[in-house]
Enzyme design. Structure first.
Site, PDB file in Angstrom:
ATOM      1  N   GLU A 101       0.849  -1.177   0.000  1.00  0.00           N
ATOM      2  CA  GLU A 101       0.000   0.000   0.000  1.00  0.00           C
ATOM      3  C   GLU A 101       0.899   1.245   0.000  1.00  0.00           C
ATOM      4  O   GLU A 101       1.897   1.254   0.734  1.00  0.00           O
ATOM      5  CB  GLU A 101      -0.909   0.042   1.235  1.00  0.00           C
ATOM      6  CG  GLU A 101      -1.952   1.149   1.129  1.00  0.00           C
ATOM      7  CD  GLU A 101      -2.922   1.189   2.317  1.00  0.00           C
ATOM      8  OE1 GLU A 101      -2.721   0.426   3.283  1.00  0.00           O
ATOM      9  OE2 GLU A 101      -3.843   1.988   2.266  1.00  0.00           O
ATOM     10  N   HIS A 129      -9.563  -3.907   9.890  1.00  0.00           N
ATOM     11  CA  HIS A 129      -9.491  -3.704   8.434  1.00  0.00           C
ATOM     12  C   HIS A 129      -9.948  -4.945   7.664  1.00  0.00           C
ATOM     13  O   HIS A 129     -10.301  -4.838   6.495  1.00  0.00           O
ATOM     14  CB  HIS A 129      -8.050  -3.403   8.006  1.00  0.00           C
ATOM     15  CG  HIS A 129      -7.706  -1.940   7.930  1.00  0.00           C
ATOM     16  ND1 HIS A 129      -8.530  -0.995   7.351  1.00  0.00           N
ATOM     17  CD2 HIS A 129      -6.590  -1.261   8.319  1.00  0.00           C
ATOM     18  CE1 HIS A 129      -7.938   0.195   7.407  1.00  0.00           C
ATOM     19  NE2 HIS A 129      -6.759   0.068   8.000  1.00  0.00           N
ATOM     20  N   GLU A 189      -5.588  -3.039  12.610  1.00  0.00           N
ATOM     21  CA  GLU A 189      -5.297  -3.899  11.445  1.00  0.00           C
ATOM     22  C   GLU A 189      -6.288  -5.052  11.370  1.00  0.00           C
ATOM     23  O   GLU A 189      -6.736  -5.437  10.291  1.00  0.00           O
ATOM     24  CB  GLU A 189      -3.865  -4.423  11.479  1.00  0.00           C
ATOM     25  CG  GLU A 189      -2.782  -3.341  11.627  1.00  0.00           C
ATOM     26  CD  GLU A 189      -2.926  -2.158  10.703  1.00  0.00           C
ATOM     27  OE1 GLU A 189      -3.436  -2.316   9.575  1.00  0.00           O
ATOM     28  OE2 GLU A 189      -2.529  -1.036  11.104  1.00  0.00           O
ATOM     29  N   GLY A 216       2.978   2.386  10.845  1.00  0.00           N
ATOM     30  CA  GLY A 216       2.680   1.601  12.040  1.00  0.00           C
ATOM     31  C   GLY A 216       2.521   0.119  11.747  1.00  0.00           C
ATOM     32  O   GLY A 216       3.158  -0.721  12.372  1.00  0.00           O
ATOM     33  N   ALA A 217       1.660  -0.200  10.794  1.00  0.00           N
ATOM     34  CA  ALA A 217       1.389  -1.593  10.466  1.00  0.00           C
ATOM     35  C   ALA A 217       0.569  -1.650   9.187  1.00  0.00           C
ATOM     36  O   ALA A 217       0.073  -0.625   8.722  1.00  0.00           O
ATOM     37  CB  ALA A 217       0.614  -2.264  11.594  1.00  0.00           C
ATOM     38  N   GLU A 251      -2.405  -4.031   6.918  1.00  0.00           N
ATOM     39  CA  GLU A 251      -3.481  -5.018   7.056  1.00  0.00           C
ATOM     40  C   GLU A 251      -3.527  -6.090   5.973  1.00  0.00           C
ATOM     41  O   GLU A 251      -4.605  -6.648   5.721  1.00  0.00           O
ATOM     42  CB  GLU A 251      -4.826  -4.266   7.083  1.00  0.00           C
ATOM     43  CG  GLU A 251      -5.258  -3.618   5.746  1.00  0.00           C
ATOM     44  CD  GLU A 251      -4.911  -2.142   5.605  1.00  0.00           C
ATOM     45  OE1 GLU A 251      -3.949  -1.696   6.271  1.00  0.00           O
ATOM     46  OE2 GLU A 251      -5.576  -1.447   4.817  1.00  0.00           O
TER      47      GLU A 251
END
Ligand code: TRP
Ligand code: ZN
Length: 868
Positions: A120, A300, A297, A260-261, A263
């Site tokens: 992403e 999501h 996450e 951060g992270a 999904e």
């Protein structure tokens, strides 16, 4: 720059010329030369027989169509154009990549020797030529081949369907994801990890394997992430009636990560900061951050993955909604008031500042050059406030009906913000016609309220005006539909039922025009109004409260948030008047009303200690800066420092009592224990500014048995500039120098050191063995902290702070433009400083603009800032 980067506009959206229904990927992983074979089933949708694929930094090996070599193609700047194709065909493309050289951390890269991906928003095009857009949904099968010893774990999305070994010490694993997804949700990981395993049974009976992959030796730091994941799965079933949809859920923690992270379907990749924690290495804030991001996450999976975005302008469809969901998760599990307070601080501080900056944009942007620049506080946090306002207008029950209809209509597809609002509207029967303007209008509305009590008629009138100032991106503004939640208090602390025209009315009033008047009947004494309860809309409130009314609300308001908010308004009022005094060379004086009110707060044993800690915390330098068009760095810093010192010295004995009373034994993550530590450490921060401060801080550092208390002591020593600071810093560094993640807290203290010699020390710190310019966490901790939380040094009149920032940005422009672009933000606000500082900042921006390889991430922001 090779070519001027081109903007894309929301209005120009066109559906894709082709779609890809299935894709079979094979990765032969090698550090400097990885081969990717992509076999796609492509279907033509319109009448175009050429196919334009996206691709960046790839080496093309071969192209074939239906198994035969295809020569009719052209390689272009942004990809590959293949000509004279049949209607439906199998396309095979072989590309080569160099993950070891990928310092941008987008596409396929190496993090401490492990392969991982970040796709992403537009990173998949760095892996293979593809229709890299979120409205092309395909089923993925992925085979990963790598050295067996170096990379025992080979992971991708979906279910593991086959595996085997090959000659030359290699092995392979084949994964299949049954859910069609856009390319940005693809993921691959290969490495040598320790694995924490657990399982979860969904409410319909599906057995899900849970696996958390961490660097070798870190298993004792993975528990909290697992507990948080299980809590998130359960919460989503209970509150949203949403269940997980695969048999396995994997989380991988990596040290090199831009955000951060992420999904990715069935295979989340996380910044290790949001996974790893034990009481010796992580603070309470870290623990709560892990819970929130693990939840985010996981949530999501429905809001983002099952229903994804049609195009990137719709990003808030998944992000605003998912932030709303993670905030509700944290609030249901912990303290709702404390969560709300911290979210509101983000909106009032950095989000309002973004609205007022050259990067101002609506939650659904209209124009984008680099998509990575739009993962913003506006899209995420204000986006969540917009969802929250819908929730306030509809109520929980109708909101949940709306969510249900949204999934009935759009599951398995790529949707728009408009689709979401329509579902909410259709399910609830409540019109959101005017409300939709929040999606297209940028900027922060100001709501000006005045009141009038008419004793002879027993009526009370609120006169309300709303106004949104022009923003960099949009000159004309209209009145918005603003939910305005109010309460009226009698002097005995009871609330008055709202009655208008003989009818009882809801306490959520709807503002829809630029001026409105609300009259309430049966009001027998002049009430104290509490306005925008729970921050019912992301606006700036102007109401002329006197000190008595605010002190009254701090004690009597029903709602914890309202009490905190009243305290903040009381502080704001006097911080402002003292800034004016200081600017006129008068002394800064903290008034008796403040000392008395906060003494009362500290002494009140009925209040939740976590709330008391929040009430005792002054607005940050950055939040105060947002109140002004022109930021007087020294005056603001001076007033905040005097306020802290005066509160400390005037409330010394109360602070000491609370500090002693809240001494704890065992470390526990119960919310009450977290709250008690927060208040105790808040007292310590004040006491550090009194005579006995040094002794108390050193004593706490020595006796601390958890990181929360250790860091509180160090922070107190740092901000109060105690002479014990350097000794504590040295001790900590000796203890943790081999652990980058734990050292980040130390780097942050170096970055935010208020001492006049801080910049020199920061430059030396860049040679610390745990520091690396290639690691985004290290850069953000040291340099980000300097630029965002060290106002006096960063904005030094000499310009050395700006020059240092400029050098760093020029370096990061080449190695990692995404990180550079985020770091740049404070320099975009040059217009808010005096002409001397403005000229110095402009200088740095111009130097950046003139670089011949300026990344489009920086180009977009720098040109906006210089145009303004
Ligand atoms: N979608 C991710 C989230 O909100 C964030 C994200 C977007 C991201 N782009 C990224 C993460 C790039 C890492 C790198 O959870
Ligand atoms: Zn997200």
């Amino acid at each position: 720059m090779a070519q001027t980067p081109q903007a894309k506009y929301r209005k120009d959206y066109q559906s894709p010329s082709h779609t890809i229904t299935d894709v079979d990927l094979t990765f032969e992983l090698q550090e400097t030369q990885t081969t990717v074979t992509a076999i796609s089933n492509v279907t033509q949708l319109g009448d175009q027989t050429s196919l334009k694929l996206d691709g960046e930094s790839l080496t093309l090996k071969t192209v074939s169509v239906n198994g035969e070599t295809w020569a009719n193609y052209t390689e272009t700047e942004g990809g590959l154009e293949i000509h004279a194709l049949p209607n439906q065909f199998e396309l095979t493309i072989v590309t080569e990549l160099n993950p070891a050289e990928n310092t941008a951390l987008e596409g396929l890269y190496l993090s401490d020797g492990a392969f991982c991906t970040q796709c992403e928003a537009e990173g998949f095009r760095r892996i293979t030529y593809f229709l890299d857009r979120p409205d092309v949904l395909a089923k993925y099968t992925t085979t990963v081949i790598a050295d067996q010893e170096k990379f025992p774990s080979l992971l991708s999305n979906g279910n593991r369907i086959d595996q085997g070994t090959l000659k030359g010490n290699k092995h392979w694993v084949k994964w299949q994801d049954p859910h069609p997804k856009p390319s940005y949700l693809f993921a691959l990981v290969a490495g040598d990890f320790d694995i924490l395993r657990d399982n979860y049974k969904t409410k319909s009976g599906r057995d899900v394997q849970l696996e958390i992959y961490v660097d070798k030796g870190n298993l004792d730091r993975a528990n909290h992430a697992m507990v948080s994941l299980i809590n998130a799965m359960k919460w989503d079933e209970e509150r949203f009636d949403l269940e997980y949809d695969l048999d396995i859920y994997m989380i991988v923690a990596v040290d090199f990560f831009n955000m951060g992270a992420m999904e990715n379907k069935g295979l989340n990749v996380f910044n290790s900061k949001f996974v790893l924690a034990n009481e010796k290495t992580a603070t309470d804030t870290d623990y709560l951050g892990i819970e929130a991001v693990i939840g985010h996450e996981y949530f999501h999976n429905w809001t983002g993955n099952r229903v994804t975005c049609r195009d990137w302008f719709q990003l808030s469809l998944k992000e605003g909604l998912t932030v709303f969901r993670d905030q509700e998760f944290s609030s249901d599990l912990g303290s709702r008031a404390v969560n709300r307070i911290n979210n509101v601080r983000i909106i009032r501080g950095p989000q309002f500042a973004e609205d007022a900056s050259p990067m101002s944009h609506p939650i659904r942007p209209e124009k984008v050059i680099e998509m990575n620049n739009f993962y913003t506080l506006t899209v995420y946090e204000k986006g969540s406030e917009v969802i929250r306002m819908i929730h306030t207008l509809l109520g929980e029950e109708k909101f949940q009906k709306g969510i249900k209809l949204y999934f009935e209509r759009h599951d398995g597809t790529a949707a728009t913000c408009e689709d979401f609002v329509s579902a909410m509207e259709d399910a609830s029967g409540i019109s959101l016609k005017h409300f939709r303007l929040w999606y297209s209008q940028s900027g922060t509305p100001t709501v000006e309220v005045s009141s009038d009590f008419d004793e002879s008629h027993s009526t009370y009138t609120l006169k309300v005006k709303q106004h949104t100032a022009p923003t960099a991106d949009q000159a004309e503004k209209q009145a918005l539909h603003i939910p305005f939640a109010v309460e009226l208090y009698n002097s005995d602390g009871t609330t008055i039922d709202l009655v208008s025209n003989g009818q009882s009315v809801s306490n959520v009033l709807s503002l829809t025009e630029s001026e409105q008047v609300f009259t309430f009947e049966g009001v027998n004494e002049k009430p104290v109004p509490s306005l925008f309860l729970e921050f019912s809309a992301p606006v700036k409130l102007e109401y002329d409260y006197d000190d008595q009314e605010l002190s009254f609300l701090m004690v009597h308001a029903n709602n914890e948030f309202s009490r905190w908010d009243a305290g903040q308004m009381l502080l704001a009022k006097h911080i402002k008047s003292n800034i004016e005094r200081v600017q006129q060379n008068q002394e800064c004086i903290v008034p008796e009303s403040i000392l008395a009110a906060f003494k009362g707060v500290l002494a009140n044993k009925e209040l939740d200690p976590a709330l008391v800690a929040e009430m005792m915390t002054l607005p940050s330098f950055n939040e105060v800066s947002g109140w002004y068009d022109l930021i007087d760095v020294d005056a603001i810093d001076n007033v905040l420092t005097v306020f802290k010192a005066s509160l400390a010295n005037e409330l010394k004995s109360e602070l000491e009592q609370v500090y002693q009373r809240l001494e704890q034994g065992e470390y526990s993550l119960e919310h009450s224990a977290i709250g008690q530590r927060a208040l105790r450490n808040c007292c310590l921060a004040y006491l550090a500014r009194t005579e006995s401060g040094q002794q108390l801080v050193e004593q706490q550092y020595q006796s601390a048995h958890n990181m929360t208390d250790t860091m509180a002591a160090m922070q107190a020593a740092n901000s109060a500039q105690l002479s014990c600071r350097s000794g504590l810093m040295e001790d900590y560094s000796q203890k943790w120098k081999h652990d980058g993640l734990v050292m980040d807290k130390w780097f942050q203290l170096q970055g935010s050191n208020p001492d006049a010699g801080a910049l020199k020390a920061i430059k030396e710190t860049m040679n610390h063995e745990a520091f690396s310019m290639k690691n985004p966490n290290r850069v953000r901790s040291l340099i980000g902290a300097f630029m965002n939380t060290n106002p006096v040094n960063f904005h030094a009149k000499s310009g050395e702070g700006y020059q240092f920032a400029g050098e760093i940005l020029r370096e990061l422009n080449e190695s990692n433009p995404q990180v550079a672009s985020r770091l740049l933000d404070p320099l975009l606000k040059l217009k808010k400083y005096d002409s001397h500082r403005q000229a110095l900042i402009r200088n740095e921006l111009v130097t950046l603009k003139n670089m011949n390889n300026l990344a489009k991430d920086l180009y977009e922001k720098v040109t906006k800032a210089l145009e303004e």
